[in-house]
Write a protein that holds these residues in place. Structure first.
Motif, PDB file in Angstrom:
ATOM      1  N   ALA A  53       2.452   1.913  -3.310  1.00 40.20           N
ATOM      2  CA  ALA A  53       1.488   2.419  -4.294  1.00 40.20           C
ATOM      3  C   ALA A  53       1.152   3.879  -4.036  1.00 40.20           C
ATOM      4  O   ALA A  53       1.016   4.674  -4.975  1.00 40.20           O
ATOM      5  CB  ALA A  53       0.222   1.562  -4.279  1.00 40.20           C
ATOM      6  N   LEU A  54       1.018   4.259  -2.774  1.00 45.34           N
ATOM      7  CA  LEU A  54       0.718   5.656  -2.446  1.00 45.34           C
ATOM      8  C   LEU A  54       1.890   6.563  -2.791  1.00 45.34           C
ATOM      9  O   LEU A  54       1.715   7.699  -3.248  1.00 45.34           O
ATOM     10  CB  LEU A  54       0.390   5.788  -0.961  1.00 45.34           C
TER      11      LEU A  54
ATOM     12  N   VAL B 249       5.009  10.613   0.891  1.00 44.98           N
ATOM     13  CA  VAL B 249       4.268   9.891   1.924  1.00 44.98           C
ATOM     14  C   VAL B 249       5.124   9.804   3.185  1.00 44.98           C
ATOM     15  O   VAL B 249       6.302   9.444   3.131  1.00 44.98           O
ATOM     16  CB  VAL B 249       3.883   8.488   1.445  1.00 44.98           C
TER      17      VAL B 249
ATOM     18  N   VAL C 168      -7.433   6.649  -3.508  1.00 45.33           N
ATOM     19  CA  VAL C 168      -6.846   7.750  -2.743  1.00 45.33           C
ATOM     20  C   VAL C 168      -6.188   8.755  -3.680  1.00 45.33           C
ATOM     21  O   VAL C 168      -6.368   9.971  -3.535  1.00 45.33           O
ATOM     22  CB  VAL C 168      -5.828   7.217  -1.714  1.00 45.33           C
ATOM     23  N   HIS C 169      -5.452   8.268  -4.674  1.00 50.31           N
ATOM     24  CA  HIS C 169      -4.813   9.169  -5.634  1.00 50.31           C
ATOM     25  C   HIS C 169      -5.855  10.009  -6.375  1.00 50.31           C
ATOM     26  O   HIS C 169      -5.685  11.231  -6.531  1.00 50.31           O
ATOM     27  CB  HIS C 169      -3.991   8.377  -6.636  1.00 50.31           C
TER      28      HIS C 169
ATOM     29  N   ALA D 127      -5.355   2.439  -3.067  1.00 54.90           N
ATOM     30  CA  ALA D 127      -4.362   3.468  -3.396  1.00 54.90           C
ATOM     31  C   ALA D 127      -4.797   4.269  -4.607  1.00 54.90           C
ATOM     32  O   ALA D 127      -4.656   5.500  -4.638  1.00 54.90           O
ATOM     33  CB  ALA D 127      -2.996   2.826  -3.636  1.00 54.90           C
TER      34      ALA D 127
ATOM     35  N   ALA E 167      -5.122  -3.224  -1.592  1.00 57.10           N
ATOM     36  CA  ALA E 167      -4.122  -2.160  -1.582  1.00 57.10           C
ATOM     37  C   ALA E 167      -4.079  -1.384  -2.896  1.00 57.10           C
ATOM     38  O   ALA E 167      -4.065  -0.149  -2.895  1.00 57.10           O
ATOM     39  CB  ALA E 167      -2.742  -2.741  -1.263  1.00 57.10           C
ATOM     40  N   SER E 168      -4.066  -2.080  -4.017  1.00 51.68           N
ATOM     41  CA  SER E 168      -3.947  -1.390  -5.312  1.00 51.68           C
ATOM     42  C   SER E 168      -5.182  -0.541  -5.593  1.00 51.68           C
ATOM     43  O   SER E 168      -5.069   0.628  -5.993  1.00 51.68           O
ATOM     44  CB  SER E 168      -3.739  -2.403  -6.438  1.00 51.68           C
TER      45      SER E 168
ATOM     46  N   LEU F  36       0.826  -1.202   0.000  1.00 55.14           N
ATOM     47  CA  LEU F  36       0.000   0.000   0.000  1.00 55.14           C
ATOM     48  C   LEU F  36       0.863   1.257   0.000  1.00 55.14           C
ATOM     49  O   LEU F  36       0.625   2.186  -0.781  1.00 55.14           O
ATOM     50  CB  LEU F  36      -0.932   0.006   1.212  1.00 55.14           C
TER      51      LEU F  36
END
Length: 284
Positions: A56-57, A63, A277-278, A274, A270-271, A53
């Motif tokens: 990916a973030l 981050v 979130v993006h 993320a 997770a993918s 995660l």
């Protein structure tokens, strides 16, 4: 640090806050744009973030994960209220000389994120609340016995983590096994374990947060930042309906539930999480 660096390889740094605390943190991704500060779950340390995660973030943004006061390698004594934890988080952000950040709070980290947004709104641009609930909501005065039994004992086991963070389906359990392997993938430079003092202080804060008080719910109407609220559709620790309750109180917010997932939905998916979130953070 370049975006190609992996979370498992990021060294732990420290910074001293105005409160005298030395905060342990890890920072990765391109240090351009607005940083995304991660706020961790109950008893979690830097190693309890799923590396998949975080990678990916951090693929396209700055981050920062950190241990709050008294947690793991950070000095001091863990406080027993989320209000104080929020103040300590603000001190950490100030120590890094950051003017504006985005927040991603997971579980009790989402409670801290709410408090940061309420206490210092000028510091926060956007907020992601993962597995969240508002202060004073009914039914939140402590977690179900099987959940606190699984993750609240002096010695915890992988099976307890799987029970609390993932569903019993083959797909979710398989994801949980992957996450367990990943968070123990760092062989050198691991964070210190959280202490029993941290466990008790954080659970005291949970009990205070969960004491029913309908008047406290209205506090969230003061959060004016855009807020993305997410959870698994079968979270037994913080039930999904609290996500909808939280969204009903925050003016500019929306909810997404991830399928066949429990408390650890953001690691299991997770993918996808993320990417969501993006999209949220990049939207004008």
């Amino acid at each position: 640090m370049g975006a190609s660096l992996k979370y498992l390889d990021v060294e732990t740094s420290t910074v001293q806050g105005a409160n005298g605390v030395r905060y342990a943190y890890r920072r990765m991704g391109p240090q351009t744009g607005r940083p995304l500060v991660l706020l961790q779950h109950f008893r979690g340390n830097l190693d309890n973030w799923d590396p998949e995660l975080v990678d990916a973030l951090a693929a396209s943004r700055d981050v920062i994960a950190f241990d709050n006061v008294g947690v793991a390698a950070s000095t001091g004594v863990t406080p027993a209220t989320f209000e104080q934890m929020a103040g300590d988080a603000i001190t950490f952000i100030e120590a890094l000389e950051l003017d504006t950040v985005d927040l991603l709070g997971f579980s009790i980290g989402s409670f801290v994120a709410q408090e940061v947004a309420l206490t210092r709104p000028s510091l926060v641009a956007k907020v992601v609340l993962a597995s969240t609930a508002p202060q004073g909501a009914p039914g939140m005065h402590g977690w179900a016995p099987d959940i606190i039994g699984a993750i609240g004992e002096p010695t915890t086991a992988p099976e307890g983590y799987l029970h609390a963070f993932f569903t019993d389906s083959p797909g979710s359990r398989s994801a949980g096994q992957r996450v367990l392997g990943s968070i123990y993938g760092r062989s050198e430079g691991r964070d210190e374990e959280t202490t029993w003092q941290t466990r008790n202080a954080q659970y005291d804060a949970v009990m205070r947060w969960g004491t029913p008080d309908f008047g406290m719910l209205q506090r969230l109407t003061a959060i004016r930042q855009p807020v993305f609220i997410a959870n698994g559709d079968d979270d037994r620790m913080i039930l999904p309906w609290y996500s909808h309750l939280t969204a009903s109180l925050i003016p500019d917010s929306f909810v997404k539930l991830y399928p066949d997932a429990a408390h650890g939905f953001l690691f299991q998916h997770a993918s996808a999480f993320a990417a969501d979130v993006h999209r949220f953070l990049d939207a004008s």
